[in-house]
Enzyme design. Sequence first.
Site, short mmCIF file in Angstrom:
data_model
loop_
_atom_site.label_atom_id
_atom_site.label_comp_id
_atom_site.label_asym_id
_atom_site.label_seq_id
_atom_site.Cartn_x
_atom_site.Cartn_y
_atom_site.Cartn_z
N GLY A 11 0.83 -1.22 0.00
CA GLY A 11 0.00 0.00 0.00
C GLY A 11 0.85 1.26 0.00
N ARG A 36 -2.33 -1.43 -5.81
CA ARG A 36 -3.08 -1.80 -7.03
C ARG A 36 -2.90 -0.78 -8.13
NH1 ARG A 36 -8.65 -2.21 -4.03
NH2 ARG A 36 -7.60 -0.41 -3.13
N ASN A 88 1.05 -2.54 5.53
CA ASN A 88 0.30 -1.29 5.66
C ASN A 88 -1.00 -1.28 4.87
OD1 ASN A 88 0.08 1.84 5.85
ND2 ASN A 88 0.27 1.45 3.65
N TYR A 155 -14.73 -2.92 10.65
CA TYR A 155 -13.38 -2.34 10.53
C TYR A 155 -12.63 -2.55 11.86
CZ TYR A 155 -9.47 0.86 10.00
OH TYR A 155 -8.20 1.38 9.96
N PRO A 185 -2.23 3.84 14.79
CA PRO A 185 -2.51 5.28 14.75
C PRO A 185 -3.96 5.62 15.08
CG PRO A 185 -1.60 4.45 12.64
CD PRO A 185 -2.06 3.27 13.44
N GLY A 186 -4.13 6.82 15.62
CA GLY A 186 -5.46 7.44 15.67
C GLY A 186 -5.69 8.09 14.31
P1 NDP Z 1 -4.80 5.42 2.19
O1 NDP Z 1 -6.15 5.14 1.65
O2 NDP Z 1 -4.21 6.76 1.97
O3 NDP Z 1 -3.77 4.30 1.70
C1 NDP Z 1 -4.12 2.94 1.72
C2 NDP Z 1 -3.12 2.13 0.91
O4 NDP Z 1 -3.51 0.74 0.97
C3 NDP Z 1 -3.08 2.54 -0.55
O5 NDP Z 1 -1.75 2.57 -0.99
C4 NDP Z 1 -3.84 1.43 -1.26
O6 NDP Z 1 -3.29 1.20 -2.54
C5 NDP Z 1 -3.53 0.23 -0.35
N1 NDP Z 1 -4.52 -0.83 -0.51
C6 NDP Z 1 -5.82 -0.81 -0.17
N2 NDP Z 1 -6.42 -1.95 -0.55
C7 NDP Z 1 -5.47 -2.72 -1.15
C8 NDP Z 1 -5.45 -3.98 -1.76
N3 NDP Z 1 -6.55 -4.74 -1.83
N4 NDP Z 1 -4.29 -4.46 -2.29
C9 NDP Z 1 -3.19 -3.71 -2.21
N5 NDP Z 1 -3.11 -2.49 -1.64
C10 NDP Z 1 -4.24 -2.00 -1.13
O7 NDP Z 1 -4.93 5.12 3.77
P2 NDP Z 1 -3.85 5.15 4.96
O8 NDP Z 1 -2.50 5.48 4.48
O9 NDP Z 1 -4.44 5.97 6.04
O10 NDP Z 1 -3.94 3.63 5.43
C11 NDP Z 1 -2.81 2.80 5.60
C12 NDP Z 1 -3.07 1.85 6.75
O11 NDP Z 1 -3.21 2.61 7.96
C13 NDP Z 1 -4.35 1.03 6.63
O12 NDP Z 1 -4.08 -0.28 7.08
C14 NDP Z 1 -5.32 1.73 7.57
O13 NDP Z 1 -6.31 0.86 8.07
C15 NDP Z 1 -4.36 2.17 8.66
N6 NDP Z 1 -4.82 3.25 9.52
C16 NDP Z 1 -5.20 4.46 9.01
C17 NDP Z 1 -5.61 5.46 9.85
C18 NDP Z 1 -6.10 6.78 9.35
O14 NDP Z 1 -6.76 7.50 10.13
N7 NDP Z 1 -5.81 7.16 8.13
C19 NDP Z 1 -5.60 5.28 11.31
C20 NDP Z 1 -5.18 3.99 11.74
C21 NDP Z 1 -4.79 3.01 10.87
P3 NDP Z 1 -4.14 0.93 -3.87
O15 NDP Z 1 -5.45 1.61 -3.73
O16 NDP Z 1 -3.26 1.48 -4.96
O17 NDP Z 1 -4.24 -0.56 -3.94
C1 8X3 Z 2 -8.52 4.57 11.33
C2 8X3 Z 2 -8.87 5.37 12.52
O1 8X3 Z 2 -10.72 5.96 14.18
O2 8X3 Z 2 -11.28 6.00 11.81
O3 8X3 Z 2 -8.05 3.30 11.67
O4 8X3 Z 2 -10.98 3.92 12.95
S1 8X3 Z 2 -10.53 5.30 12.88
#
Ligand code: NDP
Ligand code: 8X3
Length: 254
Positions: A11, A36, A88, A155, A185-186
């Site tokens: 990701g 992707r 990630n 989720y 992370p939050g």
């Molecule tokens: P983004 O949406 O900005 O990035 C998500 C990444 O995951 C993208 O690069 C996307 O790439 C990839 N991804 C999603 N589905 C797939 C798949 N099926 N196959 C391969 N890659 C995939 O979100 P974040 O950077 O915020 O999220 C990253 C991680 O952090 C996640 O696990 C999320 O749950 C976690 N997180 C996020 C928080 C937030 O508040 N933002 C808080 C806590 C945790 P592509 O679409 O090109 O496949």
């Molecule tokens: C992403 C943070 O609070 O939207 O994991 O679930 S929250």
Amino acid sequence: MMMSKIALITGATAGIGEACARLFAQQKYDLIITGRRTERLTSLSQELTDVYGIKVTALTMDVRSKEEVQKLETLSDDWKKVDVLINNAGLSQGLDPINSGNTDDWDVMIDTNIKGLLYVTKVVSTWMVSNARGGHIINIGSIAGKETYLNGNVYCATKHAVDSLNKAMRIDLLPHKIKVTGIHPGAVETEFSEVRFKGDTERAKKVYDGYEPLHAQDIAETIWFAVSRPAHVNINDMLVMPTAQASTSHLLRE
Ligand code: NDP
Ligand code: 8X3
């Protein structure tokens, strides 16, 4: 010849994964970046090669597909000497009560956040074990893996599973000197909310209204802190929040 260290980031096309790619490139790691969206992988790969002079392999791969994850096995043996795996790739879809949730959304979250993470970990941990050089696996969980909030149901369940797998991996991989760290992370302002609300940018923006959320770079730096500890130190778990967020349901919006 000194070999560079290698990190594999799932990701890496957006948000936290992309910020990690930049930070690890700056630290002179060679990178395997996956996601992707091929165009984004290609342009990031070009940028990191040009700016930091590192080697980058970009692999278009949907972590939900066992077959696509097997593309990793086509990499050369040199690329299989992965030092750091950052699990990630992940997402949320929808925010609905359990009785009216969309079961397709549930499948996507479970298939990506749990099963996808497992498929990638199986391949890369096998390499780490056979290379006998140790390694470090970083699992991106969430505050949603520590608490449950209204309508967060599935989720939150996927991120609780990541929290559990984080502990399981640490036990199973102990004999192989593989470190395992959970980063939770939050609220981080990335494409996360846009994806959760399926392109509704107005609704997504509102999630971050009135306070300063975390930035992807904050989490990349936290990950780097864990990765850069001495060999005898492992950070098991880090819960990182915006100062304005005390829990999933307590935000100071001004
Ligand atoms: P983004 O949406 O900005 O990035 C998500 C990444 O995951 C993208 O690069 C996307 O790439 C990839 N991804 C999603 N589905 C797939 C798949 N099926 N196959 C391969 N890659 C995939 O979100 P974040 O950077 O915020 O999220 C990253 C991680 O952090 C996640 O696990 C999320 O749950 C976690 N997180 C996020 C928080 C937030 O508040 N933002 C808080 C806590 C945790 P592509 O679409 O090109 O496949
Ligand atoms: C992403 C943070 O609070 O939207 O994991 O679930 S929250």
